[in-house]
Design an enzyme around this catalytic site. Structure first.
Site, PDB file in Angstrom:
ATOM      1  N   SER A  50      -6.969  51.539  72.014  1.00 38.99           N
ATOM      2  CA  SER A  50      -5.237  52.020  71.450  1.00 38.99           C
ATOM      3  C   SER A  50      -4.502  51.199  72.906  1.00 38.99           C
ATOM      4  O   SER A  50      -3.114  50.206  72.723  1.00 38.99           O
ATOM      5  CB  SER A  50      -5.439  53.116  71.704  1.00 38.99           C
ATOM      6  OG  SER A  50      -5.870  54.115  70.350  1.00 38.99           O
TER       7      SER A  50
ATOM      8  N   ARG B 201      -1.949  47.657  73.043  1.00 39.27           N
ATOM      9  CA  ARG B 201      -0.642  47.810  73.903  1.00 39.27           C
ATOM     10  C   ARG B 201      -0.706  46.932  75.157  1.00 39.27           C
ATOM     11  O   ARG B 201       0.258  46.265  75.626  1.00 39.27           O
ATOM     12  CB  ARG B 201      -0.212  49.150  74.275  1.00 39.27           C
ATOM     13  CG  ARG B 201      -0.249  50.237  72.982  1.00 39.27           C
ATOM     14  CD  ARG B 201      -0.199  51.817  73.561  1.00 39.27           C
ATOM     15  NE  ARG B 201      -0.347  52.978  72.401  1.00 39.27           N
ATOM     16  CZ  ARG B 201      -0.451  53.034  71.828  1.00 39.27           C
ATOM     17  NH1 ARG B 201      -2.034  52.228  70.781  1.00 39.27           N
ATOM     18  NH2 ARG B 201      -0.608  54.054  70.780  1.00 39.27           N
TER      19      ARG B 201
ATOM     20  N   GLY C 110      -3.885  49.072  61.438  1.00 37.94           N
ATOM     21  CA  GLY C 110      -2.220  49.821  61.103  1.00 37.94           C
ATOM     22  C   GLY C 110      -1.685  50.132  62.777  1.00 37.94           C
ATOM     23  O   GLY C 110      -0.750  49.915  62.717  1.00 37.94           O
TER      24      GLY C 110
ATOM     25  N   ARG D  28      -1.440  51.852  53.613  1.00 37.45           N
ATOM     26  CA  ARG D  28      -1.199  53.190  54.464  1.00 37.45           C
ATOM     27  C   ARG D  28       0.293  52.994  54.788  1.00 37.45           C
ATOM     28  O   ARG D  28       1.306  51.988  54.088  1.00 37.45           O
ATOM     29  CB  ARG D  28      -2.138  52.756  55.135  1.00 37.45           C
ATOM     30  CG  ARG D  28      -3.606  52.677  55.502  1.00 37.45           C
ATOM     31  CD  ARG D  28      -3.947  51.945  56.772  1.00 37.45           C
ATOM     32  NE  ARG D  28      -3.854  53.237  57.721  1.00 37.45           N
ATOM     33  CZ  ARG D  28      -4.151  52.828  59.132  1.00 37.45           C
ATOM     34  NH1 ARG D  28      -5.320  52.001  59.433  1.00 37.45           N
ATOM     35  NH2 ARG D  28      -4.170  53.825  60.008  1.00 37.45           N
TER      36      ARG D  28
ATOM     37  N   ASP E 278      -9.733  60.920  65.525  1.00 32.30           N
ATOM     38  CA  ASP E 278     -10.781  59.334  65.174  1.00 32.30           C
ATOM     39  C   ASP E 278     -11.499  60.039  65.471  1.00 32.30           C
ATOM     40  O   ASP E 278     -12.804  60.141  64.750  1.00 32.30           O
ATOM     41  CB  ASP E 278     -10.233  58.702  65.928  1.00 32.30           C
ATOM     42  CG  ASP E 278      -8.890  57.687  65.709  1.00 32.30           C
ATOM     43  OD1 ASP E 278      -8.040  58.044  64.614  1.00 32.30           O
ATOM     44  OD2 ASP E 278      -8.423  57.137  66.241  1.00 32.30           O
TER      45      ASP E 278
ATOM     46  N   LYS F 263      -5.377  57.526  56.625  1.00 34.05           N
ATOM     47  CA  LYS F 263      -6.977  56.127  57.748  1.00 34.05           C
ATOM     48  C   LYS F 263      -6.846  55.230  57.097  1.00 34.05           C
ATOM     49  O   LYS F 263      -7.048  54.861  56.134  1.00 34.05           O
ATOM     50  CB  LYS F 263      -7.480  56.993  58.671  1.00 34.05           C
ATOM     51  CG  LYS F 263      -7.237  58.406  59.493  1.00 34.05           C
ATOM     52  CD  LYS F 263      -6.688  57.411  60.540  1.00 34.05           C
ATOM     53  CE  LYS F 263      -5.801  58.485  61.982  1.00 34.05           C
ATOM     54  NZ  LYS F 263      -5.214  57.815  63.163  1.00 34.05           N
TER      55      LYS F 263
ATOM     56  N   ARG G 191     -10.331  59.399  55.331  1.00 30.49           N
ATOM     57  CA  ARG G 191     -11.725  59.942  56.308  1.00 30.49           C
ATOM     58  C   ARG G 191     -12.046  61.100  55.122  1.00 30.49           C
ATOM     59  O   ARG G 191     -13.437  62.082  56.144  1.00 30.49           O
ATOM     60  CB  ARG G 191     -11.564  59.664  57.394  1.00 30.49           C
ATOM     61  CG  ARG G 191     -11.030  58.557  57.585  1.00 30.49           C
ATOM     62  CD  ARG G 191     -11.195  58.458  59.395  1.00 30.49           C
ATOM     63  NE  ARG G 191     -10.777  56.969  59.297  1.00 30.49           N
ATOM     64  CZ  ARG G 191     -10.995  56.341  60.341  1.00 30.49           C
ATOM     65  NH1 ARG G 191     -10.540  57.278  61.351  1.00 30.49           N
ATOM     66  NH2 ARG G 191     -10.946  54.629  61.026  1.00 30.49           N
TER      67      ARG G 191
END
Length: 427
Positions: free
Chosen positions: A21, A25, A93, A121, A314, A341, A345
């Site tokens: 993540s 970014r 995503g 998604r 997650d 996801k 999941r």
């Protein structure tokens, strides 16, 4: 195919790849900043490389110094150029949703596509609030799914009450808000990951957080900086799980991010009776980092839900594996977000664990695991989902007949060295 077998107790120390993540970014923010941005600890996984590829198509000069370090020569968000072909986000995503927030207020015209998983998604959760700000986004089923076309336009700030706890939605709106007239305020019902709010000030951006609200004033520019990415806690969770699956084992992961919005899995380990030792060693780009050791035998089942779920969303597939080894019943609820996801999941975790002898059943918003029984083992599939693949491989470390995972190449999305590390545990 990846095959794992029952192993003897071990005591190991590892580092894990950079946080996925945060890597996304860091690259995205550096690309729209003015000046150089240096990133150390970048996750050289397929998802993050998709972000790099898309940004290069937008005219951003990104130089890879090695697998974990790169330099971005940013020209500001106004330096982005319309790409000559569709931006392919692959399986990511995060890439597509944050990219929509960035492109919405530019002069860029672009088409965004992805793989089959991305095509399933939901994108309306980002598209609809961006449209409220004035974004021009069209796509399949009125923008609910990819392919999506975005034509940059003038944006106005907004006050948005997010119905879901989603860091991707929040981040997309904050990035759009930086370009908008006026201020943009996002309010959540439950705290989602806050990596965007933590990192943006390092790029010279004003971000104001007040409880469940986050606000950014519009018309702000980013300035290039140096980002050091912590180890990914979600990846580390699989190594800690290995120690809990093999009684008498102990696992330490060093230089891992311990942001409180991500440490729900550690809280659950403690509830189950494991010992968790956290030594904070520093702060990288406003993110606390440390060395975390996990060990423990005779775990017990737990019931989890509510505000804890966004802090471990997650990690639920690997939590289900650990629960199979624990004594008693584990109930996971309020986890409907798992259905959208890389795979559903909930269904996939239940189906694949049943194949290898785990007593697990699906509920409307989670699952129930009856622990305390031996995992038999056998053949199963990742279904192209990296976290499902890793969870199944860890199950093999305690399975009577081992576990063979088809589609294990999906693991490279977030943890390219996973197979090598798991192989070393038996040495």
């Amino acid at each position: 195919m990846l095959e794992t077998m029952r192993i003897k107790p071990f005591q190991k120390r590892y580092t894990v790849p950079g946080d996925k993540s945060i890597s996304h970014r860091a690259v995205l923010f550096g690309a729209i900043a003015k000046g150089k941005t240096y990133i150390d600890g970048f996750l050289h996984g397929e998802d993050c490389l998709s972000t790099v590829s898309c940004l290069r198509q937008l005219g951003v000069d990104i130089q890879m110094e090695n697998e974990s370090s790169l330099v971005i020569y940013g020209q500001g968000i106004e330096g982005l150029q319309s790409p000559l072909k569709p931006l392919d986000v692959g399986n990511s995503g995060t890439t597509i949703r944050l990219m929509l927030g960035i492109l919405a207020g530019t002069k860029v015209s672009a088409v965004l596509v992805g793989d089959e998983s991305i095509a399933r998604r939901p994108m309306s959760r980002v598209v609809e609030p961006l449209r409220l700000m004035g974004a021009q986004i069209e796509g399949r089923e009125h923008g609910r799914f990819t392919p999506l076309t975005v034509q940059g336009s003038r944006l106005s700030g907004t006050h948005y009450n997010s119905p879901i706890a989603s860091a991707q939605v929040k981040s997309a709106l904050l990035l759009a808000g930086l370009q908008a007239e006026g201020k943009t305020v996002i309010r959540e019902t439950i705290h989602s990951r806050n990596h965007t709010e933590m990192m943006l000030p390092g790029f010279g951006v004003e971000v104001i957080t007040n409880g469940l609200e986050v606000m950014v004033p519009g018309k702000q520019s980013l300035i290039g900086t140096h980002v050091k990415v912590p180890g990914d806690l979600s990846s580390a969770a699989f190594l800690w799980a290995a120690a809990l699956m093999v009684p008498g084992s102990r696992m330490t992961v060093e230089d891992v991010g311990i942001n409180p919005t991500r440490t729900g899995i550690l809280d659950v380990f403690v509830q189950m009776g494991a010992t968790v030792e956290i030594e904070q060693t520093g702060v990288w780009c406003n993110e606390p980092i440390g060395n975390v050791t996990v060990y423990g035998d005779d775990l017990k089942g737990v019931e989890i839900g509510g505000t804890l779920i966004p802090r471990l969303i997650d990690e639920i597939p690997i939590l289900a594996v650990i629960a199979a080894q624990a004594n008693g019943r584990t109930i996971i609820r309020d986890a409907s977000e798992l259905k959208v996801k890389e795979t559903n999941r909930i269904t996939t975790t239940v189906m694949e664990l049943q194949k290898i002898g785990v007593n697990i059943s699906e509920t409307e918003d989670g699952m129930v695991i009856e622990g305390g029984n031996e995992i038999q083992g056998g053949m199963c599939s990742s279904h192209g989902d990296h976290r499902i693949g890793m969870a199944l491989a860890i199950a093999g470390l305690a399975a009577r007949d081992g576990v063979r995972v088809n589609g294990a190449e999906a693991i490279k999305v977030s943890f390219p060295s996973f197979e090598s590390i798991i192989t070393q545990l038996s040495v």
